[in-house]
Design a protein around this motif. Structure first.
Motif, PDB file in Angstrom:
ATOM      1  N   MET A   1       1.125  -1.252   0.424  1.00 40.42           N
ATOM      2  CA  MET A   1       0.407   0.088  -0.008  1.00 40.42           C
ATOM      3  C   MET A   1       0.642   0.988   0.021  1.00 40.42           C
ATOM      4  N   LYS A   2       0.771   2.473  -0.948  1.00 42.43           N
ATOM      5  CA  LYS A   2       1.207   3.305  -0.866  1.00 42.43           C
ATOM      6  C   LYS A   2       0.784   4.830  -0.012  1.00 42.43           C
ATOM      7  N   MET A   3       1.839   5.290   0.703  1.00 48.38           N
ATOM      8  CA  MET A   3       1.059   6.671   1.203  1.00 48.38           C
ATOM      9  C   MET A   3       0.613   7.317   0.085  1.00 48.38           C
ATOM     10  N   ALA A   4      -0.613   8.338   0.690  1.00 49.71           N
ATOM     11  CA  ALA A   4      -0.935   9.002  -0.569  1.00 49.71           C
ATOM     12  C   ALA A   4      -0.783  10.438  -0.150  1.00 49.71           C
ATOM     13  N   SER A   5      -0.838  11.011   1.438  1.00 50.34           N
ATOM     14  CA  SER A   5      -0.458  11.974   2.022  1.00 50.34           C
ATOM     15  C   SER A   5       0.508  11.895   3.289  1.00 50.34           C
ATOM     16  N   GLN A   6       1.462  12.027   3.356  1.00 50.56           N
ATOM     17  CA  GLN A   6       2.652  12.471   4.381  1.00 50.56           C
ATOM     18  C   GLN A   6       2.012  13.373   5.642  1.00 50.56           C
ATOM     19  N   LYS A   7       1.346  14.078   5.071  1.00 48.66           N
ATOM     20  CA  LYS A   7       0.645  15.022   6.525  1.00 48.66           C
ATOM     21  C   LYS A   7      -0.201  14.427   7.205  1.00 48.66           C
ATOM     22  N   ASP A   8      -1.301  13.356   6.333  1.00 52.52           N
ATOM     23  CA  ASP A   8      -2.429  13.049   6.888  1.00 52.52           C
ATOM     24  C   ASP A   8      -1.443  11.937   8.423  1.00 52.52           C
ATOM     25  N   PHE A   9      -0.412  11.368   7.299  1.00 51.97           N
ATOM     26  CA  PHE A   9      -0.371  10.015   7.497  1.00 51.97           C
ATOM     27  C   PHE A   9       0.291  10.064   9.201  1.00 51.97           C
ATOM     28  N   ILE A  51      -6.966   8.616  20.014  1.00 48.36           N
ATOM     29  CA  ILE A  51      -7.307   7.157  19.326  1.00 48.36           C
ATOM     30  C   ILE A  51      -7.682   6.916  17.995  1.00 48.36           C
ATOM     31  N   ILE A  52      -9.214   7.187  18.022  1.00 46.01           N
ATOM     32  CA  ILE A  52      -9.868   6.725  16.927  1.00 46.01           C
ATOM     33  C   ILE A  52      -9.981   7.485  15.785  1.00 46.01           C
ATOM     34  N   LEU A  53      -9.884   9.381  15.711  1.00 46.50           N
ATOM     35  CA  LEU A  53      -8.788  10.096  15.386  1.00 46.50           C
ATOM     36  C   LEU A  53      -8.248   9.465  14.385  1.00 46.50           C
ATOM     37  N   GLY A  54      -6.918   9.588  15.278  1.00 51.34           N
ATOM     38  CA  GLY A  54      -5.688   9.307  15.044  1.00 51.34           C
ATOM     39  C   GLY A  54      -5.688   8.242  13.824  1.00 51.34           C
ATOM     40  N   VAL A  55      -6.273   7.193  14.216  1.00 50.29           N
ATOM     41  CA  VAL A  55      -6.258   5.615  13.591  1.00 50.29           C
ATOM     42  C   VAL A  55      -7.505   6.255  12.399  1.00 50.29           C
ATOM     43  N   ALA A  56      -8.105   7.067  12.450  1.00 49.83           N
ATOM     44  CA  ALA A  56      -9.266   6.916  11.341  1.00 49.83           C
ATOM     45  C   ALA A  56      -8.386   7.732  10.280  1.00 49.83           C
ATOM     46  N   ILE A  57      -7.770   9.078  10.569  1.00 45.16           N
ATOM     47  CA  ILE A  57      -6.461  10.253   9.599  1.00 45.16           C
ATOM     48  C   ILE A  57      -5.673   9.523   8.947  1.00 45.16           C
ATOM     49  N   THR A  58      -4.435   8.243   9.677  1.00 46.77           N
ATOM     50  CA  THR A  58      -3.586   7.742   8.992  1.00 46.77           C
ATOM     51  C   THR A  58      -4.630   6.796   7.955  1.00 46.77           C
ATOM     52  N   ALA A  59      -4.832   5.726   8.651  1.00 48.95           N
ATOM     53  CA  ALA A  59      -6.397   5.347   7.467  1.00 48.95           C
ATOM     54  C   ALA A  59      -6.693   6.149   6.051  1.00 48.95           C
ATOM     55  N   GLN A  60      -6.819   7.077   6.422  1.00 50.04           N
ATOM     56  CA  GLN A  60      -7.487   8.073   5.172  1.00 50.04           C
ATOM     57  C   GLN A  60      -5.843   8.580   3.977  1.00 50.04           C
ATOM     58  N   SER A  61      -4.645   8.385   5.090  1.00 50.90           N
ATOM     59  CA  SER A  61      -3.823   9.044   4.863  1.00 50.90           C
ATOM     60  C   SER A  61      -3.750   8.298   2.935  1.00 50.90           C
ATOM     61  N   PHE A  62      -3.939   7.373   3.096  1.00 47.30           N
ATOM     62  CA  PHE A  62      -3.378   6.114   2.322  1.00 47.30           C
ATOM     63  C   PHE A  62      -4.267   6.245   1.095  1.00 47.30           C
TER      64      PHE A  62
END
Length: 162
Positions: A1-9, A51-62
């Motif tokens: 899986m490739k990261m699409a957004s470093q900022k979001d990750f 934690i929930i918000l962080g996991v959601a944002i990290t998942a969205q970064s892909f």
């Protein structure tokens, strides 16, 4: 899986790390229940939400469709240094450091130092603007904390009030 957004990750990782810290820290206090909340209840819930918000944002970064990959830019050292320095100066001036022989200078002097030092975080800072802002902030803080809330802490340096 490739990261699409470093900022979001990296933002998501930061939220997750802060959430874990809050949740773990909250376990040092009595949590209680929703009906009888203890001092650890709110930090625990805040940690879980982060934690929930962080996991959601990290998942969205892909899944992000940023055209350039939304890369993180260079690190802004100047603002970081001046903002941290301003907060340290505020704390030292407000209560002093007896171990180093630094007396408490009070709220008004501490606010002026905070605003003037933090103003230099901006490249084209104006001392005049900083002094005007510090005056408004000092007056508002005096009204809110000393007059309205009747909090007891030094407003002026001890050598001026004695």
């Amino acid at each position: 899986m490739k990261m699409a957004s470093q900022k979001d990750f990296f933002s998501g990782l930061m939220f997750t790390a802060v959430g874990i810290a809050f949740a773990v820290g909250a376990t040092n206090f009595t949590v209680g229940s929703a009906a009888r909340m203890g001092p650890g209840y709110f930090p625990l819930l805040l940690g879980i939400v982060l934690i929930i918000l962080g996991v959601a944002i990290t998942a969205q970064s892909f899944r992000s469709k940023a055209p350039d990959g939304d890369l993180i830019g260079k690190f802004a050292w100047r603002p970081l240094g001046f903002i941290i320095g301003a907060n340290l100066a505020f704390g030292v001036l407000l209560v002093g450091v007896p171990a180093l022989g630094i007396p408490a200078f009070g709220m008004i002097i501490a606010i002026y130092a905070l605003v003037i030092i933090a103003g230099y975080a901006r490249p084209n800072c104006s001392l005049k603007e900083s002094i005007i802002l510090a005056t408004i902030l000092a007056a508002g803080s005096y009204v809110a904390f000393v007059y309205a809330l009747k909090l007891q802490f030094p407003v002026w340096p001890a050598f001026l009030t004695a």
